[in-house]
Design an enzyme around this catalytic site. Structure first.
Site, PDB file in Angstrom:
ATOM      1  N   SER A   1      11.990  10.755  78.105  1.00 56.01           N
ATOM      2  CA  SER A   1      11.743   9.365  77.713  1.00 56.01           C
ATOM      3  C   SER A   1      10.319   8.890  78.039  1.00 56.01           C
ATOM      4  O   SER A   1       9.701   8.220  77.209  1.00 56.01           O
ATOM      5  CB  SER A   1      12.771   8.431  78.352  1.00 56.01           C
TER       6      SER A   1
ATOM      7  N   LYS B   1      25.032   4.491  83.806  1.00 54.90           N
ATOM      8  CA  LYS B   1      25.137   3.568  82.670  1.00 54.90           C
ATOM      9  C   LYS B   1      26.225   2.503  82.852  1.00 54.90           C
ATOM     10  O   LYS B   1      26.090   1.387  82.353  1.00 54.90           O
ATOM     11  CB  LYS B   1      25.399   4.354  81.384  1.00 54.90           C
TER      12      LYS B   1
ATOM     13  N   ASP C   1      22.719   4.252  72.451  1.00 49.65           N
ATOM     14  CA  ASP C   1      23.139   5.656  72.359  1.00 49.65           C
ATOM     15  C   ASP C   1      23.983   5.948  71.115  1.00 49.65           C
ATOM     16  O   ASP C   1      23.797   6.973  70.457  1.00 49.65           O
ATOM     17  CB  ASP C   1      23.976   6.050  73.588  1.00 49.65           C
TER      18      ASP C   1
ATOM     19  N   GLY D   1      32.711  10.098  80.135  1.00 48.34           N
ATOM     20  CA  GLY D   1      31.796   9.229  80.877  1.00 48.34           C
ATOM     21  C   GLY D   1      31.226   8.137  79.974  1.00 48.34           C
ATOM     22  O   GLY D   1      31.784   7.816  78.910  1.00 48.34           O
TER      23      GLY D   1
HETATM   24  P1  NDP Z   1      28.605  10.328  83.123  1.00 49.56           P
HETATM   25  O1  NDP Z   1      28.244  10.667  84.513  1.00 49.56           O
HETATM   26  O2  NDP Z   1      29.006   8.926  82.792  1.00 49.56           O
HETATM   27  O3  NDP Z   1      29.864  11.277  82.665  1.00 49.56           O
HETATM   28  C1  NDP Z   1      29.840  12.642  82.913  1.00 49.56           C
HETATM   29  C2  NDP Z   1      31.080  13.314  82.290  1.00 49.56           C
HETATM   30  O4  NDP Z   1      30.892  14.719  82.444  1.00 49.56           O
HETATM   31  C3  NDP Z   1      32.419  12.972  82.936  1.00 49.56           C
HETATM   32  O5  NDP Z   1      33.412  12.910  81.938  1.00 49.56           O
HETATM   33  C4  NDP Z   1      32.664  14.175  83.882  1.00 49.56           C
HETATM   34  O6  NDP Z   1      34.044  14.469  84.052  1.00 49.56           O
HETATM   35  C5  NDP Z   1      32.046  15.280  83.069  1.00 49.56           C
HETATM   36  N1  NDP Z   1      31.585  16.405  83.868  1.00 49.56           N
HETATM   37  C6  NDP Z   1      30.583  16.438  84.783  1.00 49.56           C
HETATM   38  N2  NDP Z   1      30.420  17.683  85.277  1.00 49.56           N
HETATM   39  C7  NDP Z   1      31.340  18.466  84.657  1.00 49.56           C
HETATM   40  C8  NDP Z   1      31.670  19.836  84.726  1.00 49.56           C
HETATM   41  N3  NDP Z   1      31.020  20.669  85.548  1.00 49.56           N
HETATM   42  N4  NDP Z   1      32.675  20.307  83.948  1.00 49.56           N
HETATM   43  C9  NDP Z   1      33.314  19.488  83.109  1.00 49.56           C
HETATM   44  N5  NDP Z   1      33.071  18.160  82.995  1.00 49.56           N
HETATM   45  C10 NDP Z   1      32.090  17.664  83.763  1.00 49.56           C
HETATM   46  O7  NDP Z   1      27.392  10.833  82.213  1.00 49.56           O
HETATM   47  P2  NDP Z   1      26.803  10.240  80.851  1.00 49.56           P
HETATM   48  O8  NDP Z   1      27.914  10.011  79.888  1.00 49.56           O
HETATM   49  O9  NDP Z   1      25.867   9.138  81.128  1.00 49.56           O
HETATM   50  O10 NDP Z   1      25.874  11.477  80.344  1.00 49.56           O
HETATM   51  C11 NDP Z   1      26.480  12.697  80.005  1.00 49.56           C
HETATM   52  C12 NDP Z   1      25.451  13.686  79.457  1.00 49.56           C
HETATM   53  O11 NDP Z   1      24.898  13.256  78.216  1.00 49.56           O
HETATM   54  C13 NDP Z   1      24.267  13.929  80.383  1.00 49.56           C
HETATM   55  O12 NDP Z   1      24.022  15.323  80.403  1.00 49.56           O
HETATM   56  C14 NDP Z   1      23.131  13.176  79.719  1.00 49.56           C
HETATM   57  O13 NDP Z   1      21.892  13.776  80.006  1.00 49.56           O
HETATM   58  C15 NDP Z   1      23.486  13.327  78.243  1.00 49.56           C
HETATM   59  N6  NDP Z   1      22.937  12.253  77.389  1.00 49.56           N
HETATM   60  C16 NDP Z   1      22.011  12.537  76.421  1.00 49.56           C
HETATM   61  C17 NDP Z   1      21.519  11.552  75.586  1.00 49.56           C
HETATM   62  C18 NDP Z   1      20.527  11.889  74.537  1.00 49.56           C
HETATM   63  O14 NDP Z   1      19.847  10.974  74.076  1.00 49.56           O
HETATM   64  N7  NDP Z   1      20.421  13.104  74.108  1.00 49.56           N
HETATM   65  C19 NDP Z   1      21.937  10.154  75.723  1.00 49.56           C
HETATM   66  C20 NDP Z   1      22.933   9.976  76.725  1.00 49.56           C
HETATM   67  C21 NDP Z   1      23.390  10.978  77.549  1.00 49.56           C
HETATM   68  P3  NDP Z   1      34.934  13.818  85.247  1.00 49.56           P
HETATM   69  O15 NDP Z   1      35.430  12.488  84.715  1.00 49.56           O
HETATM   70  O16 NDP Z   1      36.031  14.799  85.443  1.00 49.56           O
HETATM   71  O17 NDP Z   1      34.037  13.683  86.439  1.00 49.56           O
END
Ligand code: NDP
Length: 263
Positions: free
Chosen positions: A16, A63, A99, A122
């Site tokens: 970003s 977020k 997003d 998430g």
């Molecule tokens: P959150 O922290 O809100 O959510 C993360 C999610 O990932 C949860 O559902 C969690 O599950 C799951 N998770 C984490 N680790 C693991 C694992 N090892 N195995 C399985 N599930 C897992 O994150 P965000 O929604 O904010 O972001 C998610 C991803 O999206 C990030 O990698 C971010 O960089 C990317 N992103 C990219 C964007 C872009 O513009 N390209 C924009 C927005 C996000 P649980 O509920 O079980 O903990």
């Protein structure tokens, strides 16, 4: 000079700053964009104002904390309870979500999509699921733990954890988990991912800048895939429009933001 930033944990990987600074520099907009490594999401608001920011982006895992921190939330963010863009409007913190629109822009090239499986539950998954349901797309969600699925059940999505997952046929599978972001993990156990990939036409990963193990497996099966770069561009253009209060042309913002991907 106006100062902008991205908050996240991790945040070092974020493109970003490059994207927004490229726009500011080429369009001679007097502003600078930096990154802030924030571990405690509850400190978001005080850190934002202590740094004298005019606006910010928020990434994983803050977020939902950003939504809670806002004095006012506008547009789509209000519906999903997830904020990725913050604006300082006369000392008030205003929240938006760019997003979902960024992602719709990214998947346009896949043509008509009727069935989607989202991996993860998430903040990003919430925004995408809400938008998909709005578009009349059948949406399923698969998450590691059950706690976060309530929101998606209420939306009308088919919801599963790893232990009760039932496969269907999908046009698109989207990884919104952070598995693969700073490790080499798959978003679900290997056998499930195999089954899922054998039942989809397209794959998208929200993670950008690296080929995640999930994307690597999809490519190995010759599935048409994309990483999160186009989504990043789409959400970034919309966020920049808010940062500059629509003073710059969208086509110019998009041009110089795209150029930063060549760096
Ligand atoms: P959150 O922290 O809100 O959510 C993360 C999610 O990932 C949860 O559902 C969690 O599950 C799951 N998770 C984490 N680790 C693991 C694992 N090892 N195995 C399985 N599930 C897992 O994150 P965000 O929604 O904010 O972001 C998610 C991803 O999206 C990030 O990698 C971010 O960089 C990317 N992103 C990219 C964007 C872009 O513009 N390209 C924009 C927005 C996000 P649980 O509920 O079980 O903990």
């Amino acid at each position: 000079m106006k100062l902008f930033a991205i908050f996240g944990d991790p945040v070092a990987h974020s493109r970003s700053p490059l994207m927004h600074n490229s726009v500011f520099k080429h369009l001679k907009y007097n502003a600078c964009y930096t990154r802030v490594h924030l571990t405690d999401g509850s400190k978001l608001k005080e850190t934002f104002f202590a740094l004298g920011l005019s606006g910010a982006n928020v990434t994983v895992p803050h977020k939902e904390a950003a939504y809670a921190a806002c004095d006012e939330v506008r547009g789509f963010a209000k519906k999903v309870g997830v904020v990725n863009t913050l604006i300082n409007e006369n000392g008030k913190l205003i929240g938006y979500n760019t997003d979902a629109d960024g992602f719709m822009f990214a998947i346009k090239e896949f043509g008509e999509i009727k069935n989607i499986l989202i991996l993860g539950a998430g903040g990003t998954a919430k925004a995408l699921a809400s938008r998909f349901m709005q578009e009349g797309i059948n949406t399923s969600v698969l998450n590691r733990s059950p706690e976060r699925l309530a929101y998606f059940k209420e939306l009308g999505c088919d919801c599963f954890t790893w232990s009760d997952f039932k496969i269907a046929s999908y046009d698109l599978v989207v990884n919104t988990t952070s598995a693969g972001l700073k490790d080499e993990e798959l978003p679900a156990p290997l056998a499930l991912i195999e089954e899922i990939l054998d039942n989809t036409s397209f794959v998208a990963d929200a993670i950008y800048g690296k080929v995640t193990p999930f994307l690597k497996m999809a490519k190995g099966k010759n599935i048409i895939c994309k990483d999160g770069a186009d989504m990043l561009l789409g959400q970034g253009v919309l966020a920049n429009e808010l940062f500059v209060n629509h003073e710059l042309k969208t086509s110019d913002i998009k041009l110089y933001m795209s150029k930063s991907f060549e760096l």
